[in-house]
Design a protein around this motif. Structure first.
Motif, PDB file in Angstrom:
ATOM      1  N   MET A   1      -3.189   7.221 -17.491  1.00 52.79           N
ATOM      2  CA  MET A   1      -2.376   6.678 -16.435  1.00 52.79           C
ATOM      3  C   MET A   1      -2.942   7.176 -15.112  1.00 52.79           C
ATOM      4  O   MET A   1      -3.196   8.365 -14.959  1.00 52.79           O
ATOM      5  CB  MET A   1      -0.934   7.144 -16.621  1.00 52.79           C
ATOM      6  CG  MET A   1       0.032   6.542 -15.645  1.00 52.79           C
ATOM      7  SD  MET A   1       1.758   6.979 -16.006  1.00 52.79           S
ATOM      8  CE  MET A   1       2.024   6.118 -17.522  1.00 52.79           C
ATOM      9  N   VAL A   2      -3.135   6.261 -14.165  1.00 52.89           N
ATOM     10  CA  VAL A   2      -3.710   6.577 -12.862  1.00 52.89           C
ATOM     11  C   VAL A   2      -2.635   6.371 -11.787  1.00 52.89           C
ATOM     12  O   VAL A   2      -1.975   5.335 -11.762  1.00 52.89           O
ATOM     13  CB  VAL A   2      -4.928   5.672 -12.571  1.00 52.89           C
ATOM     14  CG1 VAL A   2      -5.465   5.929 -11.175  1.00 52.89           C
ATOM     15  CG2 VAL A   2      -6.013   5.877 -13.623  1.00 52.89           C
ATOM     16  N   VAL A   3      -2.493   7.365 -10.909  1.00 52.02           N
ATOM     17  CA  VAL A   3      -1.562   7.265  -9.780  1.00 52.02           C
ATOM     18  C   VAL A   3      -2.350   7.484  -8.496  1.00 52.02           C
ATOM     19  O   VAL A   3      -2.955   8.545  -8.306  1.00 52.02           O
ATOM     20  CB  VAL A   3      -0.421   8.303  -9.869  1.00 52.02           C
ATOM     21  CG1 VAL A   3       0.513   8.175  -8.664  1.00 52.02           C
ATOM     22  CG2 VAL A   3       0.352   8.155 -11.166  1.00 52.02           C
ATOM     23  N   THR A   4      -2.367   6.475  -7.618  1.00 52.16           N
ATOM     24  CA  THR A   4      -2.995   6.628  -6.311  1.00 52.16           C
ATOM     25  C   THR A   4      -1.943   7.099  -5.306  1.00 52.16           C
ATOM     26  O   THR A   4      -0.741   6.907  -5.514  1.00 52.16           O
ATOM     27  CB  THR A   4      -3.637   5.314  -5.823  1.00 52.16           C
ATOM     28  OG1 THR A   4      -2.619   4.361  -5.516  1.00 52.16           O
ATOM     29  CG2 THR A   4      -4.591   4.736  -6.853  1.00 52.16           C
ATOM     30  N   GLY A   5      -2.401   7.726  -4.229  1.00 50.33           N
ATOM     31  CA  GLY A   5      -1.452   8.258  -3.252  1.00 50.33           C
ATOM     32  C   GLY A   5      -0.604   9.354  -3.876  1.00 50.33           C
ATOM     33  O   GLY A   5       0.565   9.515  -3.552  1.00 50.33           O
ATOM     34  N   ALA A   6      -1.223  10.144  -4.764  1.00 47.01           N
ATOM     35  CA  ALA A   6      -0.487  11.081  -5.609  1.00 47.01           C
ATOM     36  C   ALA A   6      -0.156  12.410  -4.957  1.00 47.01           C
ATOM     37  O   ALA A   6       0.605  13.187  -5.519  1.00 47.01           O
ATOM     38  CB  ALA A   6      -1.292  11.340  -6.887  1.00 47.01           C
ATOM     39  N   ASN A  79      -0.608   1.670  -8.136  1.00 40.84           N
ATOM     40  CA  ASN A  79      -1.212   1.556  -6.806  1.00 40.84           C
ATOM     41  C   ASN A  79      -0.188   1.965  -5.752  1.00 40.84           C
ATOM     42  O   ASN A  79       0.497   1.135  -5.173  1.00 40.84           O
ATOM     43  CB  ASN A  79      -1.659   0.114  -6.547  1.00 40.84           C
ATOM     44  CG  ASN A  79      -3.013  -0.179  -7.124  1.00 40.84           C
ATOM     45  OD1 ASN A  79      -3.907   0.640  -7.055  1.00 40.84           O
ATOM     46  ND2 ASN A  79      -3.163  -1.352  -7.697  1.00 40.84           N
ATOM     47  N   ASN A  80      -0.093   3.250  -5.493  1.00 41.79           N
ATOM     48  CA  ASN A  80       0.890   3.763  -4.552  1.00 41.79           C
ATOM     49  C   ASN A  80       0.283   4.121  -3.196  1.00 41.79           C
ATOM     50  O   ASN A  80       1.015   4.316  -2.237  1.00 41.79           O
ATOM     51  CB  ASN A  80       1.560   5.003  -5.168  1.00 41.79           C
ATOM     52  CG  ASN A  80       2.528   5.646  -4.218  1.00 41.79           C
ATOM     53  OD1 ASN A  80       3.552   5.074  -3.881  1.00 41.79           O
ATOM     54  ND2 ASN A  80       2.189   6.832  -3.755  1.00 41.79           N
ATOM     55  N   ALA A  81      -1.035   4.210  -3.086  1.00 42.57           N
ATOM     56  CA  ALA A  81      -1.670   4.667  -1.841  1.00 42.57           C
ATOM     57  C   ALA A  81      -1.343   3.734  -0.682  1.00 42.57           C
ATOM     58  O   ALA A  81      -1.384   2.522  -0.811  1.00 42.57           O
ATOM     59  CB  ALA A  81      -3.178   4.744  -2.016  1.00 42.57           C
ATOM     60  N   GLU A  82      -1.035   4.336   0.440  1.00 41.56           N
ATOM     61  CA  GLU A  82      -0.684   3.586   1.646  1.00 41.56           C
ATOM     62  C   GLU A  82      -0.884   4.525   2.821  1.00 41.56           C
ATOM     63  O   GLU A  82      -0.533   5.696   2.747  1.00 41.56           O
ATOM     64  CB  GLU A  82       0.773   3.133   1.585  1.00 41.56           C
ATOM     65  CG  GLU A  82       1.260   2.389   2.786  1.00 41.56           C
ATOM     66  CD  GLU A  82       0.586   1.042   2.996  1.00 41.56           C
ATOM     67  OE1 GLU A  82       0.484   0.616   4.146  1.00 41.56           O
ATOM     68  OE2 GLU A  82       0.172   0.414   2.018  1.00 41.56           O
ATOM     69  N   GLY A 103      -3.886   0.343   2.461  1.00 42.68           N
ATOM     70  CA  GLY A 103      -2.732  -0.349   1.899  1.00 42.68           C
ATOM     71  C   GLY A 103      -2.956  -1.816   1.622  1.00 42.68           C
ATOM     72  O   GLY A 103      -2.379  -2.376   0.703  1.00 42.68           O
ATOM     73  N   THR A 104      -3.808  -2.468   2.407  1.00 43.63           N
ATOM     74  CA  THR A 104      -3.981  -3.908   2.226  1.00 43.63           C
ATOM     75  C   THR A 104      -5.172  -4.271   1.356  1.00 43.63           C
ATOM     76  O   THR A 104      -5.171  -5.306   0.713  1.00 43.63           O
ATOM     77  CB  THR A 104      -4.143  -4.613   3.593  1.00 43.63           C
ATOM     78  OG1 THR A 104      -5.282  -4.074   4.268  1.00 43.63           O
ATOM     79  CG2 THR A 104      -2.889  -4.441   4.431  1.00 43.63           C
TER      80      THR A 104
END
Length: 122
Positions: A1-6, A79-82, A103-104
């Motif tokens: 499991m990968v979490v961006t903006g972690a 995809n949480n990175a922002e 983010g975009t």
């Protein structure tokens, strides 16, 4: 499991909740120090750190192979990175506009990079 903006905010909360439920995580954020702290807190069996600026397409291209080498194929990508847009609403500088690429543009690139290359990938 990968979490961006972690490393902070919602991403960090997701990491804690998922780890408590037994997930093996690849955590991504720009801050390597913050990611190292997560790994130290959760343990290397629960989390692996992959510092990356997701606003940089070349960095994303080189990110998937090390994640999959360390953790196996990605089954879930969050995809949480922002970029942080807190503060006064004022005209944005060129630097701020470039920061908005995370983010975009980052999530679609990350998703494409994690997508199977063909029907034979399990």
């Amino acid at each position: 499991m990968v979490v961006t903006g972690a490393s902070r905010g919602i991403g960090r909360e997701l990491v804690d909740v998922l780890a408590a439920q037994g997930a093996r995580l690849a955590v991504i954020a720009r801050s390597g120090d913050a990611l190292d702290k997560i790994v130290a807190e959760l343990g290397e069996d629960r989390a692996a750190a992959f510092p990356c600026d997701l606003g940089d397409p070349a960095a994303i291209d080189g990110l998937i192979a090390p994640i999959e080498a360390a953790r196996g194929p990605t089954d879930v990508l969050i995809n949480n990175a922002e970029p942080d847009h807190t503060g006064a609403v004022t005209p944005r500088t060129a630097t701020a506009l470039r920061a908005g690429r995370t983010g975009t543009r980052g999530p679609p690139r990350g998703t494409r990079a994690h997508a199977p290359p063909g029907p034979d990938r399990a």
